[in-house]
Design a protein around this motif. Structure first.
Motif, PDB file in Angstrom:
ATOM      1  N   PRO A  69       0.819  -1.223   0.000  1.00 11.74           N
ATOM      2  CA  PRO A  69       0.000   0.000   0.000  1.00 11.74           C
ATOM      3  C   PRO A  69       0.849   1.268   0.000  1.00 11.74           C
ATOM      4  N   LEU A  70       0.353   2.281  -0.664  1.00 13.64           N
ATOM      5  CA  LEU A  70       1.015   3.575  -0.700  1.00 13.64           C
ATOM      6  C   LEU A  70       0.630   4.398   0.526  1.00 13.64           C
ATOM      7  N   GLY A  71       1.497   5.312   0.907  1.00  7.76           N
ATOM      8  CA  GLY A  71       1.161   6.259   1.965  1.00  7.76           C
ATOM      9  C   GLY A  71       1.214   5.713   3.369  1.00  7.76           C
ATOM     10  N   LEU A  72       1.946   4.627   3.594  1.00  4.53           N
ATOM     11  CA  LEU A  72       2.077   4.104   4.955  1.00  4.53           C
ATOM     12  C   LEU A  72       2.826   5.112   5.818  1.00  4.53           C
ATOM     13  N   SER A  73       2.371   5.278   7.048  1.00  2.86           N
ATOM     14  CA  SER A  73       2.960   6.264   7.947  1.00  2.86           C
ATOM     15  C   SER A  73       4.383   5.873   8.336  1.00  2.86           C
ATOM     16  N   ASN A  74       5.249   6.892   8.450  1.00  2.00           N
ATOM     17  CA  ASN A  74       6.621   6.615   8.887  1.00  2.00           C
ATOM     18  C   ASN A  74       6.683   6.296  10.373  1.00  2.00           C
ATOM     19  N   GLN A  75       5.534   6.301  11.043  1.00  2.00           N
ATOM     20  CA  GLN A  75       5.457   5.890  12.448  1.00  2.00           C
ATOM     21  C   GLN A  75       5.139   4.398  12.585  1.00  2.00           C
ATOM     22  N   THR A  76       5.018   3.703  11.453  1.00  2.00           N
ATOM     23  CA  THR A  76       4.670   2.280  11.479  1.00  2.00           C
ATOM     24  C   THR A  76       5.803   1.462  12.084  1.00  2.00           C
ATOM     25  N   VAL A  77       5.495   0.682  13.119  1.00  2.00           N
ATOM     26  CA  VAL A  77       6.494  -0.184  13.752  1.00  2.00           C
ATOM     27  C   VAL A  77       6.223  -1.660  13.460  1.00  2.00           C
ATOM     28  N   CYS A  78       4.973  -2.005  13.203  1.00  2.00           N
ATOM     29  CA  CYS A  78       4.616  -3.384  12.843  1.00  2.00           C
ATOM     30  C   CYS A  78       3.692  -3.331  11.628  1.00  2.00           C
ATOM     31  N   LEU A  79       4.040  -4.100  10.593  1.00  2.00           N
ATOM     32  CA  LEU A  79       3.254  -4.101   9.368  1.00  2.00           C
ATOM     33  C   LEU A  79       2.915  -5.540   8.997  1.00  2.00           C
ATOM     34  N   PHE A  80       1.614  -5.806   8.914  1.00  4.87           N
ATOM     35  CA  PHE A  80       1.136  -7.146   8.589  1.00  4.87           C
ATOM     36  C   PHE A  80       0.533  -7.132   7.181  1.00  4.87           C
ATOM     37  N   LEU A  81       1.265  -7.737   6.252  1.00  6.45           N
ATOM     38  CA  LEU A  81       0.821  -7.856   4.862  1.00  6.45           C
ATOM     39  C   LEU A  81       0.574  -9.314   4.497  1.00  6.45           C
ATOM     40  N   ASN A  82       0.335 -10.130   5.485  1.00 10.52           N
ATOM     41  CA  ASN A  82       0.133 -11.554   5.249  1.00 10.52           C
ATOM     42  C   ASN A  82      -1.225 -11.824   4.600  1.00 10.52           C
ATOM     43  N   LYS A  83      -1.303 -12.990   3.974  1.00 11.87           N
ATOM     44  CA  LYS A  83      -2.534 -13.463   3.336  1.00 11.87           C
ATOM     45  C   LYS A  83      -3.011 -12.496   2.243  1.00 11.87           C
ATOM     46  N   ASN A  84      -2.076 -12.094   1.384  1.00 10.38           N
ATOM     47  CA  ASN A  84      -2.410 -11.263   0.244  1.00 10.38           C
ATOM     48  C   ASN A  84      -1.939 -11.938  -1.040  1.00 10.38           C
ATOM     49  N   LEU A  85      -1.801 -11.157  -2.119  1.00  9.53           N
ATOM     50  CA  LEU A  85      -1.422 -11.706  -3.420  1.00  9.53           C
ATOM     51  C   LEU A  85      -0.124 -11.093  -3.940  1.00  9.53           C
ATOM     52  N   LEU A  86       0.737 -10.676  -3.036  1.00  5.29           N
ATOM     53  CA  LEU A  86       2.020 -10.097  -3.438  1.00  5.29           C
ATOM     54  C   LEU A  86       2.868 -11.158  -4.125  1.00  5.29           C
ATOM     55  N   SER A  87       3.400 -10.838  -5.313  1.00  4.39           N
ATOM     56  CA  SER A  87       4.219 -11.803  -6.045  1.00  4.39           C
ATOM     57  C   SER A  87       5.688 -11.383  -6.111  1.00  4.39           C
ATOM     58  N   SER A  88       5.967 -10.102  -5.887  1.00  4.76           N
ATOM     59  CA  SER A  88       7.344  -9.622  -5.899  1.00  4.76           C
ATOM     60  C   SER A  88       7.447  -8.374  -5.043  1.00  4.76           C
ATOM     61  N   LEU A  89       8.684  -8.064  -4.639  1.00  6.20           N
ATOM     62  CA  LEU A  89       8.955  -6.841  -3.886  1.00  6.20           C
ATOM     63  C   LEU A  89       9.996  -6.041  -4.654  1.00  6.20           C
ATOM     64  N   PRO A  90       9.601  -4.912  -5.252  1.00 12.76           N
ATOM     65  CA  PRO A  90      10.557  -4.076  -5.990  1.00 12.76           C
ATOM     66  C   PRO A  90      11.431  -3.286  -5.040  1.00 12.76           C
ATOM     67  N   PRO A  91      12.494  -2.658  -5.531  1.00  8.90           N
ATOM     68  CA  PRO A  91      13.353  -1.834  -4.674  1.00  8.90           C
ATOM     69  C   PRO A  91      12.561  -0.723  -3.987  1.00  8.90           C
TER      70      PRO A  91
END
Length: 268
Positions: A68-90
């Motif tokens: 997701p775009l616009g994630l806060s720079n205060q984020t300490v824990c990020l849960f992106l599990n159980k999605n359809l991500l196929s790659s992570l770009p730079p």
């Protein structure tokens, strides 16, 4: 009255959060994204403020195809599990300089591009990559990270790059023996289904790479030596030709009659 009007209860819960947690997104935000939207934003996730002032962001199960775009720079824990991500770009998380825990489990990740974890070297400590489609790793992906990783339930091809990548990090203790090699560079059927840690103990997966490098080095040195010898032979032969020409010219001058100015004037 509350039983007859559930919307009022929901409104009160949103307006009067508990002392320890503050809901930072509404239920409308949770349903704002659909798989057809190629650019999900932080508003599609559930954000919860921690006691220390940071944010725990839950984007689980939203069928996201991108971070997701616009994630806060205060984020300490990020849960992106159980999605359809196929790659992570730079630079996928380059703005999250306080991120401590990242859960990417149960996606379709098959590629981690170098630089995808750029900016997380000083903060990230827990990384869950379990239950994806990863088969190989580029050591550059984890360069500088000091992180504990869960690599279980991936179709690993155990090779030199895998061995080098794993040596750069601390595998989660409970998952070490469950990082299993489905295939490997070692021509031995007994390696299939063997945990990586046991395979590395008995085999050096980079040995064949080092042998190839040694062979290439020897071939390069031989070619360089051959070119040097060829140049020396060519140089010597060219000098021999020049010396012979010079010698013949000297002999010609010696055999030639002395020059007489008087004879020269008579000929005129």
């Amino acid at each position: 009255m509350f039983a007859q009007e559930p919307s009022v209860v929901l409104l009160l819960l949103l307006v009067c959060p508990s002392p320890t947690q503050v809901m930072a997104s509404s239920l409308l935000d949770m349903t704002a994204w659909s798989p057809g939207n190629s650019s999900p934003t932080a508003k599609d996730c559930l954000q919860v403020e921690t006691r220390a002032g940071g944010l725990t962001v839950h984007c689980s199960g939203l069928r996201l195809m991108k971070v997701p775009l616009g994630l806060s720079n205060q984020t300490v824990c990020l849960f992106l599990n159980k999605n359809l991500l196929s790659s992570l770009p730079p630079n996928s998380f380059s703005t999250l300089l306080q991120l401590h825990e990242l859960d990417l489990s149960n996606n379709q990740l098959s590629t981690l591009e170098p630089g995808c974890f750029y900016g997380l070297a000083n903060s990230l400590r827990l990384l869950d990559l379990s239950s994806n489609r990863l088969s190989t790793l580029d050591p550059e992906v984890f360069g500088g990270l000091q992180v504990q990783v869960n690599f279980t339930h991936n179709p690993w091809h155990c090779d030199c790059s895998m061995q080098m990548s794993v040596s750069l990090m601390d595998l989660e203790a409970s998952s070490v023996e469950r990082v299993v090699c489905q295939t490997s560079d070692i021509p031995n059927a007994g390696t299939v289904g063997l945990p990586l840690v046991l395979l590395v103990e008995d085999w050096d997966l980079c040995q064949s790479v080092r042998r190839t490098t040694d062979v290439l080095t020897l071939v390069t040195m031989f070619l360089w030596f051959f070119m040097l010898i060829s140049y020396l032979i060519y140089y010597i032969r060219q000098n021999e030709v020049f010396a012979n020409q010079h010698f013949e010219y000297i002999k010609f001058l010696e055999n030639r009659e002395p020059f007489s100015p008087i004879e020269f004037l008579k000929n005129l």
